[in-house]
Design an enzyme around this catalytic site. Structure first.
Site, PDB file in Angstrom:
ATOM      1  N   ASP A  82      -1.348  -7.108   9.551  1.00  0.00           N
ATOM      2  CA  ASP A  82      -0.565  -6.999  10.777  1.00  0.00           C
ATOM      3  C   ASP A  82      -0.871  -5.763  11.610  1.00  0.00           C
ATOM      4  O   ASP A  82      -0.589  -5.748  12.807  1.00  0.00           O
ATOM      5  CB  ASP A  82       0.925  -7.039  10.435  1.00  0.00           C
ATOM      6  CG  ASP A  82       1.373  -8.423  10.000  1.00  0.00           C
ATOM      7  OD1 ASP A  82       0.858  -9.401  10.555  1.00  0.00           O
ATOM      8  OD2 ASP A  82       2.218  -8.530   9.090  1.00  0.00           O
ATOM      9  N   GLY A  96       1.759  -1.671  16.639  1.00  0.00           N
ATOM     10  CA  GLY A  96       2.580  -0.871  17.548  1.00  0.00           C
ATOM     11  C   GLY A  96       2.866  -1.556  18.862  1.00  0.00           C
ATOM     12  O   GLY A  96       3.958  -1.418  19.431  1.00  0.00           O
ATOM     13  N   ASN A 119       7.059 -14.840  12.948  1.00  0.00           N
ATOM     14  CA  ASN A 119       8.333 -15.165  12.305  1.00  0.00           C
ATOM     15  C   ASN A 119       9.028 -13.962  11.673  1.00  0.00           C
ATOM     16  O   ASN A 119      10.250 -13.927  11.565  1.00  0.00           O
ATOM     17  CB  ASN A 119       8.126 -16.242  11.231  1.00  0.00           C
ATOM     18  CG  ASN A 119       7.063 -15.842  10.218  1.00  0.00           C
ATOM     19  OD1 ASN A 119       5.916 -15.604  10.584  1.00  0.00           O
ATOM     20  ND2 ASN A 119       7.414 -15.785   8.952  1.00  0.00           N
ATOM     21  N   TYR A 120       8.257 -12.965  11.232  1.00  0.00           N
ATOM     22  CA  TYR A 120       8.851 -11.830  10.511  1.00  0.00           C
ATOM     23  C   TYR A 120       9.202 -10.678  11.449  1.00  0.00           C
ATOM     24  O   TYR A 120       8.551 -10.472  12.484  1.00  0.00           O
ATOM     25  CB  TYR A 120       7.890 -11.311   9.434  1.00  0.00           C
ATOM     26  CG  TYR A 120       8.292 -11.715   8.033  1.00  0.00           C
ATOM     27  CD1 TYR A 120       9.354 -11.098   7.385  1.00  0.00           C
ATOM     28  CD2 TYR A 120       7.614 -12.727   7.354  1.00  0.00           C
ATOM     29  CE1 TYR A 120       9.735 -11.467   6.102  1.00  0.00           C
ATOM     30  CE2 TYR A 120       7.979 -13.105   6.068  1.00  0.00           C
ATOM     31  CZ  TYR A 120       9.044 -12.467   5.453  1.00  0.00           C
ATOM     32  OH  TYR A 120       9.425 -12.841   4.188  1.00  0.00           O
ATOM     33  N   TYR A 129      10.060  -6.406  11.249  1.00  0.00           N
ATOM     34  CA  TYR A 129       9.958  -5.212  10.419  1.00  0.00           C
ATOM     35  C   TYR A 129      10.558  -4.021  11.166  1.00  0.00           C
ATOM     36  O   TYR A 129      10.299  -3.827  12.360  1.00  0.00           O
ATOM     37  CB  TYR A 129       8.498  -4.887  10.092  1.00  0.00           C
ATOM     38  CG  TYR A 129       7.761  -5.966   9.337  1.00  0.00           C
ATOM     39  CD1 TYR A 129       7.831  -6.043   7.947  1.00  0.00           C
ATOM     40  CD2 TYR A 129       6.986  -6.902  10.010  1.00  0.00           C
ATOM     41  CE1 TYR A 129       7.145  -7.024   7.254  1.00  0.00           C
ATOM     42  CE2 TYR A 129       6.296  -7.895   9.328  1.00  0.00           C
ATOM     43  CZ  TYR A 129       6.380  -7.948   7.951  1.00  0.00           C
ATOM     44  OH  TYR A 129       5.707  -8.926   7.260  1.00  0.00           O
ATOM     45  N   ASP A 164      -1.460  12.681   5.659  1.00  0.00           N
ATOM     46  CA  ASP A 164      -2.298  13.884   5.687  1.00  0.00           C
ATOM     47  C   ASP A 164      -1.387  15.088   5.450  1.00  0.00           C
ATOM     48  O   ASP A 164      -0.870  15.699   6.381  1.00  0.00           O
ATOM     49  CB  ASP A 164      -3.019  13.986   7.033  1.00  0.00           C
ATOM     50  CG  ASP A 164      -3.913  15.210   7.128  1.00  0.00           C
ATOM     51  OD1 ASP A 164      -4.042  15.945   6.119  1.00  0.00           O
ATOM     52  OD2 ASP A 164      -4.483  15.448   8.211  1.00  0.00           O
TER      53      ASP A 164
END
Length: 669
Positions: A327, A334, A410-411, A413, A473
């Site tokens: 993704d 983003g 569909n998802y 996050y 980092d």
């Protein structure tokens, strides 16, 4: 006299109107062209326009050329660390350009100060992320194909506008597809009808692949008719009918204002200081995270971001086996961010921030409210009650949350960066949305449905996993860092341990990149720590920050599987590499239609030293999702995350000097 007064008032009114207009105009202008205060500030609309114009001026692009990525070309790390406010600095933009007709990918770097193209190179045999215009191209190709039309008609669908199409990157390629080298996407089909939640009606058995270079179907499969659900699975208030009673109002109030301070892209709160940037590929990126310890400002992290994620599905049948979504790299995570609302995605006491991106044509656009920041209560921070003196000391915990939310088909996050008053930085991902469904003729769970679970009549939720990799980092008290693996051991019974209760911590340095590819071990409560061995704390130990894993999973695809080879980063929980500025993505720069072994496996081939170096910690966390009926029609939020916790970094509890808060007066029941 009256005439003079009228003229005077007219002049006064004109001046007021002019000042109001000027302030408003200046405000709008500053919103579009904000002041650039730091080398890591996001690109502005003007800079994106300049970068694209320079490329078009210097290179004869075709009308079919698209810009899958336009982002800040991050400056040299040492230059950033040595930057002081007011000092001049370079600004550059990084662009990925795809020529569809030639099937060629280019990378360009534009110097925004001189308005020149400072770098241009063709990247052979790669496919960049899918751009929005290609979804419409694919939709037209599917619906124009006679085979597709016949397949829909065979299922009783004559109005093709009632078919919703989801376009996926092709995932696992066949040998023929690999050899041809075309730019592909695959179509998944749903019957929409009068319903907006079309995921409840998958048109199973039909799989089509479009060649995006030609706009024609590359392959078409119809494996037979499978009944699809006709039920209305909408879940808005109108569709649900009788609702639960609404809970009484719960408000989070900050009558004295917010405790955090925002200056440009810099945020400070409770000793923490950091910068942020909304990247079109990574999403929300944090930079230069530091903590003010007394009078000393101590660095913790230089850069932290989601690097890649993969979602492999566990059904081996041909129409499903290809399905695995990268993704971040295949869809530009983003750029898929959603606008949030106060009182919904974030509480009423939060603040929403904007971001500027470029579309597939290289045109800049503003995405408002895609970053949220807020403070929240988190229970007790620390406490002790002394029975002898009845002394009661307690402090409540406050957290600062910076968040974004993304919808990928569909998802959904949510990514949360959580700053804590005890020096801990927590990363928490939230998974919600609608699970990917499979059509079936079954109305009850069958023993044969081993690859998924029946979640409703005619609907199966297919077993799958979500794996997230974070690139961290860390610069703990500077760049000269080393990595230690911490294992807890139960010691055998002997003369020194007669009762067998001894517990010992074993710290092992991981000195080379290949030996720092590691996995969780619950039996030994395994954790990892980044330390600065060139410095000592007050107790004579090296100050460090520890990776404290949360819930996790193993990557289930077997050793010989294609997806395991393509998503190698997910096969281990921890990787550590020596810092290199161009090593940013765990799955490689171009995971779309990529060959196996890209990303982290290549980064560690040179097996560099990790002792006293500027090092990068890569952490992979996974969720294994075996769907259940309670996940339908929209799944409750599932949370997964990890923490970066100070260990020997502070000489004491850093929140011990937090003043005691004064309780607000309230009613007692």
């Amino acid at each position: 006299m009256i005439k003079r007064l009228r003229q005077f008032f007219k002049i006064v009114i004109f001046i007021i109107v002019f000042i109001t207009f000027f302030i408003g105009f200046k405000g709008n202008l500053s919103a579009q062209y904000p002041a650039i205060l730091h080398p890591l500030d996001s690109l502005t609309t003007a800079e994106i326009t300049t970068a694209v114009a320079v490329v078009k001026r210097e290179k004869k692009l075709s009308e079919m050329a698209v810009f899958p990525l336009v982002s800040l070309q991050e400056p040299n790390k040492n230059e950033v660390l040595n930057f002081t406010p007011g000092k001049p600095f370079q600004r550059k933009a990084f662009l990925v350009i795809y020529e569809r007709l030639q099937n060629q990918t280019y990378e360009g770097i534009v110097d925004l100060t001189t308005k020149t193209l400072s770098s241009w190179q063709q990247i052979p045999n790669v496919q960049p992320a899918i751009v929005s215009s290609e979804y419409e191209l694919a939709n037209r190709a599917f619906k124009a194909d006679p085979r597709w039309q016949a397949a829909m008609q065979k299922r009783g669908i004559t109005d093709f506008n009632q078919v919703q199409i989801s376009c996926w990157s092709p995932g696992i390629l066949s040998k023929q597809e690999v050899g041809a080298g075309n730019r592909l996407c695959r179509g998944l089909f749903y019957y929409r009808g009068e319903r907006w939640n079309y995921y409840g009606s998958p048109i199973e058995g039909v799989l089509a692949t479009v060649n995006l270079n030609t706009g024609k179907l590359d392959s078409f499969v119809d494996s037979g008719i499978v009944p699809f659900s006709k039920k209305n699975w909408n879940y808005d208030i109108k569709s649900l009918g009788q609702l639960l009673s609404l809970p009484k109002t719960l408000k989070i109030l900050q009558p004295n204002g917010k405790s955090f301070r925002i200056k440009g892209h810099e945020i400070s709160w409770q000793g923490w200081n950091f910068r942020y940037l909304m990247h079109p590929r990574n999403g929300l990126v944090l930079y230069q995270v530091s903590y003010k310890d007394g009078k000393n400002i101590r660095p913790v992290l230089y850069r932290a971001s989601l690097s890649e994620m993969v979602v492999p599905y566990g059904d081996p049948r041909p129409n499903w086996a290809f399905r695995n979504a990268f993704d971040v790299g295949e869809y530009n995570f983003g750029s898929l961010a959603n606008k949030m609302e106060l009182g919904k995605e974030i509480p009423d006491n939060g603040q929403l921030l904007d971001a500027v991106f470029a579309d597939g044509n290289g045109e800049p656009y503003l995405m408002s409210g895609v970053i949220g920041i807020y403070e929240r209560d988190n229970g007790v921070l620390w406490k002790h009650y002394d029975y002898n003196t009845q002394r009661h000391d307690v402090r409540r915990s406050r957290e600062l949350v910076m968040t974004m939310t993304v919808a990928i088909d569909n998802y959904d996050y949510n990514l949360n960066w959580i700053f804590c008053q005890d020096g801990t930085l927590e990363i928490q991902n939230e998974l919600t949305g609608i699970i990917l469904t499979q059509g079936t003729g079954a109305e009850k769970q069958s023993e044969n449905d081993v690859y998924g679970q029946l979640i409703a009549k005619n609907i199966i939720g297919v077993n799958h996993q979500h794996f997230f990799n974070y690139r961290l980092d860390l610069d703990v008290d500077g760049q000269a860092n080393s990595v230690m693996e911490m294992n807890v051991n139960a010691l055998p019974i002997d003369q020194k341990n007669p009762l067998g209760n001894a517990i010992a911590l074993q710290a092992t340095p991981l000195t080379k990149e290949t030996s720092a590819v590691r996995d969780l071990d619950m039996k030994h409560s395994r954790e990892w720590m980044i330390v600065n061995t060139s410095k000592k704390n007050s107790l004579g130990a090296a100050p460090g920050y520890m990776l404290m894993p949360g819930n996790n999973s193993i990557f289930f695809p077997v050793e010989e599987s294609n997806i395991r080879q393509k998503a190698s980063f997910a096969t281990h929980h921890v990787w550590v590499t020596k810092y290199k500025p161009n090593e940013l993505y765990a799955g490689g720069d171009y995971p779309n239609q990529t060959l196996p072994g890209e990303g982290l496996p290549k980064y560690i081939v040179d097996d560099e030293s990790l002792t006293g170096q500027d090092i990068v910690l890569w952490y992979t966390m996974g969720v294994t999702h075996i769907p259940r009926s309670e996940d339908w029609p929209v799944m409750p939020t599932h949370r997964v995350g990890f923490k970066l916790v100070p260990r020997g970094f502070f000489s004491r509890n850093p929140s011990i000097n937090l003043p005691e808060s004064v309780p607000m007066k309230g009613n007692r029941q």
